[in-house]
Design an enzyme around this catalytic site. Structure first.
Site, PDB file in Angstrom:
ATOM      1  N   ASN A 210      20.733   3.396   5.940  1.00 15.45           N
ATOM      2  CA  ASN A 210      20.404   1.975   6.104  1.00 15.45           C
ATOM      3  C   ASN A 210      21.155   1.165   5.050  1.00 15.45           C
ATOM      4  O   ASN A 210      21.890   1.716   4.229  1.00 15.45           O
ATOM      5  CB  ASN A 210      18.893   1.756   6.014  1.00 15.45           C
ATOM      6  CG  ASN A 210      18.346   2.241   4.686  1.00 15.45           C
ATOM      7  OD1 ASN A 210      18.683   1.720   3.634  1.00 15.45           O
ATOM      8  ND2 ASN A 210      17.516   3.273   4.723  1.00 15.45           N
ATOM      9  N   ASP A 279      13.070   6.936   7.951  1.00 18.32           N
ATOM     10  CA  ASP A 279      11.825   7.408   8.548  1.00 18.32           C
ATOM     11  C   ASP A 279      12.055   8.579   9.499  1.00 18.32           C
ATOM     12  O   ASP A 279      11.137   9.327   9.796  1.00 18.32           O
ATOM     13  CB  ASP A 279      11.137   6.262   9.310  1.00 18.32           C
ATOM     14  CG  ASP A 279      10.589   5.211   8.352  1.00 18.32           C
ATOM     15  OD1 ASP A 279       9.994   5.614   7.337  1.00 18.32           O
ATOM     16  OD2 ASP A 279      10.776   4.012   8.602  1.00 18.32           O
ATOM     17  N   LYS A 289      31.875  19.287  12.592  1.00 19.30           N
ATOM     18  CA  LYS A 289      31.950  17.944  13.166  1.00 19.30           C
ATOM     19  C   LYS A 289      31.762  18.031  14.693  1.00 19.30           C
ATOM     20  O   LYS A 289      32.431  18.832  15.353  1.00 19.30           O
ATOM     21  CB  LYS A 289      33.311  17.336  12.828  1.00 19.30           C
ATOM     22  CG  LYS A 289      33.446  15.917  13.282  1.00 19.30           C
ATOM     23  CD  LYS A 289      34.796  15.355  12.903  1.00 19.30           C
ATOM     24  CE  LYS A 289      34.988  14.023  13.591  1.00 19.30           C
ATOM     25  NZ  LYS A 289      36.302  13.848  14.141  1.00 19.30           N
ATOM     26  N   PHE A 323       6.576  -0.626  -1.386  1.00 24.98           N
ATOM     27  CA  PHE A 323       7.363  -1.786  -0.937  1.00 24.98           C
ATOM     28  C   PHE A 323       7.297  -1.869   0.573  1.00 24.98           C
ATOM     29  O   PHE A 323       7.205  -0.841   1.247  1.00 24.98           O
ATOM     30  CB  PHE A 323       8.813  -1.660  -1.427  1.00 24.98           C
ATOM     31  CG  PHE A 323       8.938  -1.980  -2.886  1.00 24.98           C
ATOM     32  CD1 PHE A 323       8.428  -1.116  -3.834  1.00 24.98           C
ATOM     33  CD2 PHE A 323       9.530  -3.163  -3.301  1.00 24.98           C
ATOM     34  CE1 PHE A 323       8.496  -1.420  -5.186  1.00 24.98           C
ATOM     35  CE2 PHE A 323       9.607  -3.475  -4.652  1.00 24.98           C
ATOM     36  CZ  PHE A 323       9.093  -2.603  -5.595  1.00 24.98           C
ATOM     37  N   LYS A 337      -0.141  -1.431   5.154  1.00 20.19           N
ATOM     38  CA  LYS A 337       0.449  -0.368   4.327  1.00 20.19           C
ATOM     39  C   LYS A 337      -0.398  -0.111   3.085  1.00 20.19           C
ATOM     40  O   LYS A 337      -0.643   1.021   2.698  1.00 20.19           O
ATOM     41  CB  LYS A 337       1.857  -0.768   3.885  1.00 20.19           C
ATOM     42  CG  LYS A 337       2.893  -0.234   4.840  1.00 20.19           C
ATOM     43  CD  LYS A 337       4.274  -0.784   4.641  1.00 20.19           C
ATOM     44  CE  LYS A 337       4.969  -0.730   5.998  1.00 20.19           C
ATOM     45  NZ  LYS A 337       6.282  -1.280   6.014  1.00 20.19           N
ATOM     46  N   LYS A 341      -2.168   3.521   2.791  1.00 19.49           N
ATOM     47  CA  LYS A 341      -1.649   4.446   1.781  1.00 19.49           C
ATOM     48  C   LYS A 341      -2.406   4.347   0.458  1.00 19.49           C
ATOM     49  O   LYS A 341      -2.022   4.991  -0.519  1.00 19.49           O
ATOM     50  CB  LYS A 341      -0.146   4.205   1.579  1.00 19.49           C
ATOM     51  CG  LYS A 341       0.651   4.476   2.861  1.00 19.49           C
ATOM     52  CD  LYS A 341       2.145   4.452   2.654  1.00 19.49           C
ATOM     53  CE  LYS A 341       2.884   4.577   3.980  1.00 19.49           C
ATOM     54  NZ  LYS A 341       4.330   4.571   3.850  1.00 19.49           N
TER      55      LYS A 341
HETATM   56  N1  CTP Z   1       8.479   5.333   2.012  1.00 13.63           N
HETATM   57  C1  CTP Z   1       8.457   6.633   1.584  1.00 13.63           C
HETATM   58  N2  CTP Z   1       8.808   7.658   2.409  1.00 13.63           N
HETATM   59  C2  CTP Z   1       9.183   7.420   3.675  1.00 13.63           C
HETATM   60  C3  CTP Z   1       9.227   6.090   4.130  1.00 13.63           C
HETATM   61  C4  CTP Z   1       8.872   5.075   3.287  1.00 13.63           C
HETATM   62  O1  CTP Z   1       8.112   6.861   0.429  1.00 13.63           O
HETATM   63  N3  CTP Z   1       9.541   8.434   4.455  1.00 13.63           N
HETATM   64  C5  CTP Z   1       8.044   4.261   1.122  1.00 13.63           C
HETATM   65  C6  CTP Z   1       9.095   3.263   0.736  1.00 13.63           C
HETATM   66  O2  CTP Z   1       9.736   3.632  -0.473  1.00 13.63           O
HETATM   67  C7  CTP Z   1       8.296   1.977   0.574  1.00 13.63           C
HETATM   68  C8  CTP Z   1       7.214   2.139   1.615  1.00 13.63           C
HETATM   69  O3  CTP Z   1       7.074   3.531   1.804  1.00 13.63           O
HETATM   70  O4  CTP Z   1       7.674   1.891  -0.685  1.00 13.63           O
HETATM   71  C9  CTP Z   1       7.524   1.534   2.907  1.00 13.63           C
HETATM   72  O5  CTP Z   1       6.456   1.836   3.739  1.00 13.63           O
HETATM   73  P1  CTP Z   1       6.600   2.327   5.251  1.00 13.63           P
HETATM   74  O6  CTP Z   1       5.284   2.113   5.872  1.00 13.63           O
HETATM   75  O7  CTP Z   1       7.127   3.666   5.388  1.00 13.63           O
HETATM   76  O8  CTP Z   1       7.626   1.285   5.741  1.00 13.63           O
HETATM   77  P2  CTP Z   1       8.682   1.484   6.795  1.00 13.63           P
HETATM   78  O9  CTP Z   1       9.544   2.641   6.496  1.00 13.63           O
HETATM   79  O10 CTP Z   1       9.331   0.189   6.950  1.00 13.63           O
HETATM   80  O11 CTP Z   1       7.753   1.882   8.026  1.00 13.63           O
HETATM   81  P3  CTP Z   1       7.232   1.026   9.262  1.00 13.63           P
HETATM   82  O12 CTP Z   1       8.233   1.298  10.297  1.00 13.63           O
HETATM   83  O13 CTP Z   1       5.912   1.629   9.519  1.00 13.63           O
HETATM   84  O14 CTP Z   1       7.150  -0.382   8.813  1.00 13.63           O
END
Ligand code: CTP
Length: 414
Positions: A210, A279, A289, A323, A337, A341
């Protein structure tokens, strides 16, 4: 900020080298000044190499040097340039000279010429320390506003035991931060920060990732360090300079980030999870490749580990900040969130706002607290936003953690 370290002639002179390092970790520019006696114990080259500046040892450029105007007024230039002066070790002789306003070498002249605050860290033999001449000189210096970092007790180089040992380097540094009015309210804390994106490989050359730059996490690491914390920065691939003085662990995938975070979790007291963790990852990673003739039209993905959720389950008293980067329903998602969490604070930002989020130098964040209270901060530099987040962390550290207390009340184990 600039600090001059005066090193006088005592066995403890070598400990000033450690002081140089500690000050540099806070990005202070250090100029070392040595007395003639100090050079009997340590060479100027040691301090020049550590500080990155030529060490000043003599008025007028030293014996044999061609006197010139520049060296004749160097003490004035240094006196005006510095924000603080520390003498460590300060011997009985140097204390006596300063107390009487003598100026017979560069260091004592600098003491007279500067208006910057002066910190003195005495170190000497116990009898010299207890001698009423020394004690009266110290009384005079204290009354004049010099900051004295008292020596510790213990076994002295002369074979005697008692007061006279140079204070611990951390205590001397703390006195300097204090006179410089640098915040030190995270001293004693270990802050674990995650930053940057993760890269989830698809084959030998491709990955999913990303647009995170890592800037917010790196700013949190720097701001935590500036307030006296020990900092561990677990960073995904980012193209920015890590702040000096933090322990950096570079990782690639979410899995690697999780492993590094869990490894450091028990030693941490505050966890700030600013990374944009992928995610999902490709279900299968090809070692070669993938050729376009063989590629499928769809990519099978599997979820990665939610590091934040797992940290929340495993934590033992650590303050936990998550975050939330969103493009819609910012507050609703951020609150969800925080609840789901069990976090102490969520820092939410709307990726659609100009001047916020990925890649930007600035951020517009909303702090969301347990119970639902929210505070939107104006657009600011990411370092300023980091400082504001840490203000809240420091404030919450003084209170029992709401997230912890509710889970305890519910009898849940972590
Ligand atoms: N985070 C994490 N591990 C993951 C994904 C996210 O530790 N696999 C942490 C990020 O560092 C951030 C927070 O979780 O502090 C973001 O929350 P999350 O709910 O996972 O946000 P998104 O990835 O944006 O998920 P969603 O699609 O549910 O909004």
């Amino acid at each position: 900020m600039r600090v001059a370290i005066g090193v006088a002639g005592g066995i403890a002179a070598y400990k000033a080298a450690e002081l140089v390092r500690v000050l540099q970790e806070r990005e202070l520019d250090v100029q070392v000044v040595m007395t003639r006696a100090a050079r009997e114990f340590v060479t100027p080259l040691t301090f020049a190499a550590l500080s990155g500046h030529k060490v000043i040892t003599e008025m007028f450029g030293g014996p044999g040097a061609e006197p010139n105007l520049e060296s004749a007024i160097e003490h004035i230039a240094v006196a005006q340039a510095i924000d603080a002066l520390v003498i460590a070790p300060a011997t009985a002789n140097v204390l006596a000279k300063i107390a009487h306003g003598e100026a017979d070498d560069f260091l004592t002249t600098l003491c007279l010429a500067t208006k910057a605050p002066i910190v003195l860290a005495p170190a000497m033999n116990i009898n010299m320390w207890e001698n009423s001449a020394t004690q009266e000189n110290l009384k005079t210096l204290r009354e004049r506003g010099f900051r004295i970092v008292e020596p510790g007790e213990g076994h002295l180089a002369c074979g005697m035991t008692g007061p006279g040992r140079l204070a611990e380097v951390e205590d001397i540094a703390r006195a300097i931060f204090d006179v410089l009015e640098l915040k030190n309210d995270l001293a004693g804390e270990t802050v674990l920060v995650t930053a940057g994106p993760t890269e989830e490989p698809l084959d030998a050359v491709r990955f999913l990732s990303n647009r995170s730059s890592g800037r917010m996490g790196y700013a949190l690491a720097k701001a935590s360090r500036d307030r006296g914390a020990r900092v561990i920065l677990v960073s995904g691939p980012a193209a920015i300079e890590p702040p000096a003085g933090v322990t950096l662990e570079r990782v690639g995938t979410a899995e690697e980030m999780a492993r590094a975070v869990f490894h450091h979790l028990d030693a941490s007291t505050i966890v700030l999870m600013a990374a944009a963790v992928a995610d999902f990852r490709p279900a299968e990673v090809r070692s070669q490749k993938i050729k376009k003739q063989t590629v499928a039209r769809s990519l099978e993905l599997v979820p990665t580990i939610d590091i934040l959720a797992e940290v929340s389950r495993r934590r033992r008293g650590q303050l936990l900040v998550g975050f939330a980067a969103e493009t819609e329903n910012l507050m609703e998602n951020a609150r969800a969130k925080l609840e789901a969490k069990g976090l102490d604070l969520v820092v939410a930002n709307d990726l659609t706002e100009a001047g916020a989020g990925f890649g930007s130098e600035t951020n517009i964040v909303t702090l969301v607290f347990p119970g639902g209270r929210a505070e939107k901060l104006e657009k600011m530099d990411k370092l300023d936003a980091a400082r504001r987040i840490l203000d809240e962390v420091v404030r919450m550290k003084k209170l029992p953690s709401p997230a912890m207390s509710t889970s305890w009340a519910r009898g849940e184990s972590r």
